[in-house]
Scaffold this motif. Sequence first.
Motif, PDB file in Angstrom:
ATOM      1  N   PRO A 230       0.800  -1.227   0.000  1.00  0.00           N
ATOM      2  CA  PRO A 230       0.000   0.000   0.000  1.00  0.00           C
ATOM      3  C   PRO A 230       0.832   1.277   0.000  1.00  0.00           C
ATOM      4  CG  PRO A 230      -0.613  -1.439   1.843  1.00  0.00           C
ATOM      5  CD  PRO A 230       0.563  -2.054   1.170  1.00  0.00           C
ATOM      6  N   ALA A 231       0.331   2.248  -0.737  1.00  0.00           N
ATOM      7  CA  ALA A 231       0.941   3.583  -0.787  1.00  0.00           C
ATOM      8  C   ALA A 231       0.568   4.346   0.484  1.00  0.00           C
ATOM      9  CB  ALA A 231       0.445   4.330  -2.014  1.00  0.00           C
ATOM     10  N   ASP A 232       1.126   5.527   0.620  1.00  0.00           N
ATOM     11  CA  ASP A 232       0.811   6.372   1.777  1.00  0.00           C
ATOM     12  C   ASP A 232      -0.530   7.077   1.634  1.00  0.00           C
ATOM     13  OD1 ASP A 232       3.207   5.725   3.056  1.00  0.00           O
ATOM     14  OD2 ASP A 232       4.283   7.347   2.039  1.00  0.00           O
ATOM     15  N   GLU A 233      -0.937   7.319   0.373  1.00  0.00           N
ATOM     16  CA  GLU A 233      -2.190   8.031   0.140  1.00  0.00           C
ATOM     17  C   GLU A 233      -2.792   7.593  -1.191  1.00  0.00           C
ATOM     18  OE1 GLU A 233      -1.162  12.175  -0.036  1.00  0.00           O
ATOM     19  OE2 GLU A 233      -0.229  11.994  -1.996  1.00  0.00           O
ATOM     20  N   VAL A 234      -4.073   7.898  -1.357  1.00  0.00           N
ATOM     21  CA  VAL A 234      -4.755   7.609  -2.610  1.00  0.00           C
ATOM     22  C   VAL A 234      -4.233   8.571  -3.674  1.00  0.00           C
ATOM     23  CG1 VAL A 234      -7.002   7.549  -3.766  1.00  0.00           C
ATOM     24  CG2 VAL A 234      -6.786   6.708  -1.428  1.00  0.00           C
ATOM     25  N   ASN A 235      -4.062   8.063  -4.878  1.00  0.00           N
ATOM     26  CA  ASN A 235      -3.568   8.837  -6.018  1.00  0.00           C
ATOM     27  C   ASN A 235      -4.438  10.084  -6.219  1.00  0.00           C
ATOM     28  OD1 ASN A 235      -3.255   9.789  -8.698  1.00  0.00           O
ATOM     29  ND2 ASN A 235      -2.637   7.779  -9.423  1.00  0.00           N
ATOM     30  N   PRO A 236      -3.842  11.279  -6.168  1.00  0.00           N
ATOM     31  CA  PRO A 236      -4.623  12.512  -6.338  1.00  0.00           C
ATOM     32  C   PRO A 236      -5.373  12.593  -7.669  1.00  0.00           C
ATOM     33  CG  PRO A 236      -2.414  13.010  -5.519  1.00  0.00           C
ATOM     34  CD  PRO A 236      -2.433  11.547  -5.869  1.00  0.00           C
ATOM     35  N   ALA A 237      -4.808  12.036  -8.734  1.00  0.00           N
ATOM     36  CA  ALA A 237      -5.503  12.044 -10.026  1.00  0.00           C
ATOM     37  C   ALA A 237      -6.739  11.145  -9.971  1.00  0.00           C
ATOM     38  CB  ALA A 237      -4.569  11.620 -11.152  1.00  0.00           C
ATOM     39  N   ALA A 238      -6.664  10.033  -9.248  1.00  0.00           N
ATOM     40  CA  ALA A 238      -7.829   9.164  -9.071  1.00  0.00           C
ATOM     41  C   ALA A 238      -8.899   9.881  -8.255  1.00  0.00           C
ATOM     42  CB  ALA A 238      -7.422   7.854  -8.402  1.00  0.00           C
ATOM     43  N   VAL A 239      -8.486  10.602  -7.226  1.00  0.00           N
ATOM     44  CA  VAL A 239      -9.435  11.377  -6.411  1.00  0.00           C
ATOM     45  C   VAL A 239     -10.156  12.394  -7.282  1.00  0.00           C
ATOM     46  CG1 VAL A 239      -9.642  13.043  -4.517  1.00  0.00           C
ATOM     47  CG2 VAL A 239      -8.152  11.038  -4.248  1.00  0.00           C
ATOM     48  N   ARG A 240      -9.403  13.124  -8.113  1.00  0.00           N
ATOM     49  CA  ARG A 240     -10.013  14.141  -8.991  1.00  0.00           C
ATOM     50  C   ARG A 240     -10.927  13.505 -10.039  1.00  0.00           C
ATOM     51  NH1 ARG A 240      -4.813  16.152  -8.610  1.00  0.00           N
ATOM     52  NH2 ARG A 240      -4.299  15.591 -10.731  1.00  0.00           N
TER      53      ARG A 240
ATOM     54  N   ALA B 134      -0.882   5.253 -11.592  1.00  0.00           N
ATOM     55  CA  ALA B 134       0.231   5.842 -10.831  1.00  0.00           C
ATOM     56  C   ALA B 134       1.078   6.728 -11.743  1.00  0.00           C
ATOM     57  CB  ALA B 134       1.096   4.755 -10.213  1.00  0.00           C
ATOM     58  N   GLY B 135       1.303   7.943 -11.310  1.00  0.00           N
ATOM     59  CA  GLY B 135       2.135   8.873 -12.067  1.00  0.00           C
ATOM     60  C   GLY B 135       1.471   9.459 -13.293  1.00  0.00           C
ATOM     61  N   GLN B 136       0.204   9.150 -13.525  1.00  0.00           N
ATOM     62  CA  GLN B 136      -0.516   9.624 -14.705  1.00  0.00           C
ATOM     63  C   GLN B 136      -1.299  10.895 -14.365  1.00  0.00           C
ATOM     64  OE1 GLN B 136      -0.315   8.093 -17.704  1.00  0.00           O
ATOM     65  NE2 GLN B 136       0.973   6.486 -16.863  1.00  0.00           N
ATOM     66  N   GLY B 137      -1.535  11.696 -15.354  1.00  0.00           N
ATOM     67  CA  GLY B 137      -2.361  12.884 -15.198  1.00  0.00           C
ATOM     68  C   GLY B 137      -3.834  12.542 -15.315  1.00  0.00           C
ATOM     69  N   LEU B 138      -4.668  13.519 -15.038  1.00  0.00           N
ATOM     70  CA  LEU B 138      -6.109  13.334 -15.059  1.00  0.00           C
ATOM     71  C   LEU B 138      -6.623  12.829 -16.406  1.00  0.00           C
ATOM     72  CD1 LEU B 138      -8.684  13.593 -13.412  1.00  0.00           C
ATOM     73  CD2 LEU B 138      -8.786  16.011 -14.054  1.00  0.00           C
ATOM     74  N   ASP B 139      -6.068  13.323 -17.506  1.00  0.00           N
ATOM     75  CA  ASP B 139      -6.521  12.886 -18.836  1.00  0.00           C
ATOM     76  C   ASP B 139      -6.282  11.393 -19.054  1.00  0.00           C
ATOM     77  OD1 ASP B 139      -7.462  15.393 -19.505  1.00  0.00           O
ATOM     78  OD2 ASP B 139      -5.647  15.973 -20.599  1.00  0.00           O
ATOM     79  N   ALA B 140      -5.222  10.857 -18.476  1.00  0.00           N
ATOM     80  CA  ALA B 140      -4.932   9.428 -18.611  1.00  0.00           C
ATOM     81  C   ALA B 140      -5.767   8.588 -17.641  1.00  0.00           C
ATOM     82  CB  ALA B 140      -3.445   9.168 -18.365  1.00  0.00           C
ATOM     83  N   VAL B 141      -6.165   9.163 -16.522  1.00  0.00           N
ATOM     84  CA  VAL B 141      -6.921   8.422 -15.503  1.00  0.00           C
ATOM     85  C   VAL B 141      -8.400   8.310 -15.850  1.00  0.00           C
ATOM     86  CG1 VAL B 141      -7.571   8.378 -13.048  1.00  0.00           C
ATOM     87  CG2 VAL B 141      -5.229   8.965 -13.709  1.00  0.00           C
ATOM     88  N   ARG B 142      -8.941   9.295 -16.544  1.00  0.00           N
ATOM     89  CA  ARG B 142     -10.373   9.263 -16.893  1.00  0.00           C
ATOM     90  C   ARG B 142     -10.783   7.981 -17.625  1.00  0.00           C
ATOM     91  NH1 ARG B 142      -9.730  15.181 -18.400  1.00  0.00           N
ATOM     92  NH2 ARG B 142     -10.631  16.273 -16.627  1.00  0.00           N
ATOM     93  N   PRO B 143     -10.051   7.556 -18.685  1.00  0.00           N
ATOM     94  CA  PRO B 143     -10.484   6.323 -19.359  1.00  0.00           C
ATOM     95  C   PRO B 143     -10.348   5.086 -18.470  1.00  0.00           C
ATOM     96  CG  PRO B 143      -8.593   7.324 -20.506  1.00  0.00           C
ATOM     97  CD  PRO B 143      -8.982   8.232 -19.395  1.00  0.00           C
ATOM     98  N   ILE B 144      -9.397   5.085 -17.541  1.00  0.00           N
ATOM     99  CA  ILE B 144      -9.261   3.975 -16.591  1.00  0.00           C
ATOM    100  C   ILE B 144     -10.478   3.962 -15.674  1.00  0.00           C
ATOM    101  CG2 ILE B 144      -7.867   3.005 -14.712  1.00  0.00           C
ATOM    102  CD1 ILE B 144      -5.416   4.453 -16.045  1.00  0.00           C
TER     103      ILE B 144
END
Length: 141
Positions: free
Chosen positions: A46-56, A110-120
């Motif tokens: 586990p990471a220390d926190e949830v991915n901020p891009a996933a949160v957004r 992980a390490g991706q921006g919001l545009d890459a996270v949206r399709p996931i």
Amino acid sequence: MPDTPGPKPSVLFVCVHNAGRSQMAAAWLAHLAGDRVEVRSAGSAPADEVNPAAVRAMAEVGIDISARTPKVLTADAVRASDVCVTMGCGDTCPVFPGKRYVDWALDDPAGQGLDAVRPIRDEIERRVRALLAELGPGYTP
């Protein structure tokens, strides 16, 4: 009379860091199924926190995962779940007889921006809806 057709199913979502894919999947399932399905998520490292891009990305669809924290995967969590959905964690998930295991090959946010996270996020929603349909008629939103 209960809304569900029998005992409440339990689903565990597992990815390496429990910071992106598994958190989004658990949030989608909780959002769509409400209290009709028990939802868990965990990570093998586990990471220390949830991915901020996933949160957004989830906030864009009205689901708040900002207060969630990554959790370590335990044998007890797997044992207590009817379905274990893995997402890129390899052989680190304990295997118990009688459990249903599903592996979802999804890009890691992980390490991706919001545009890459949206399709996931959108693909996870599609798969969670399909999983609900497989659980039976009382679980589909």
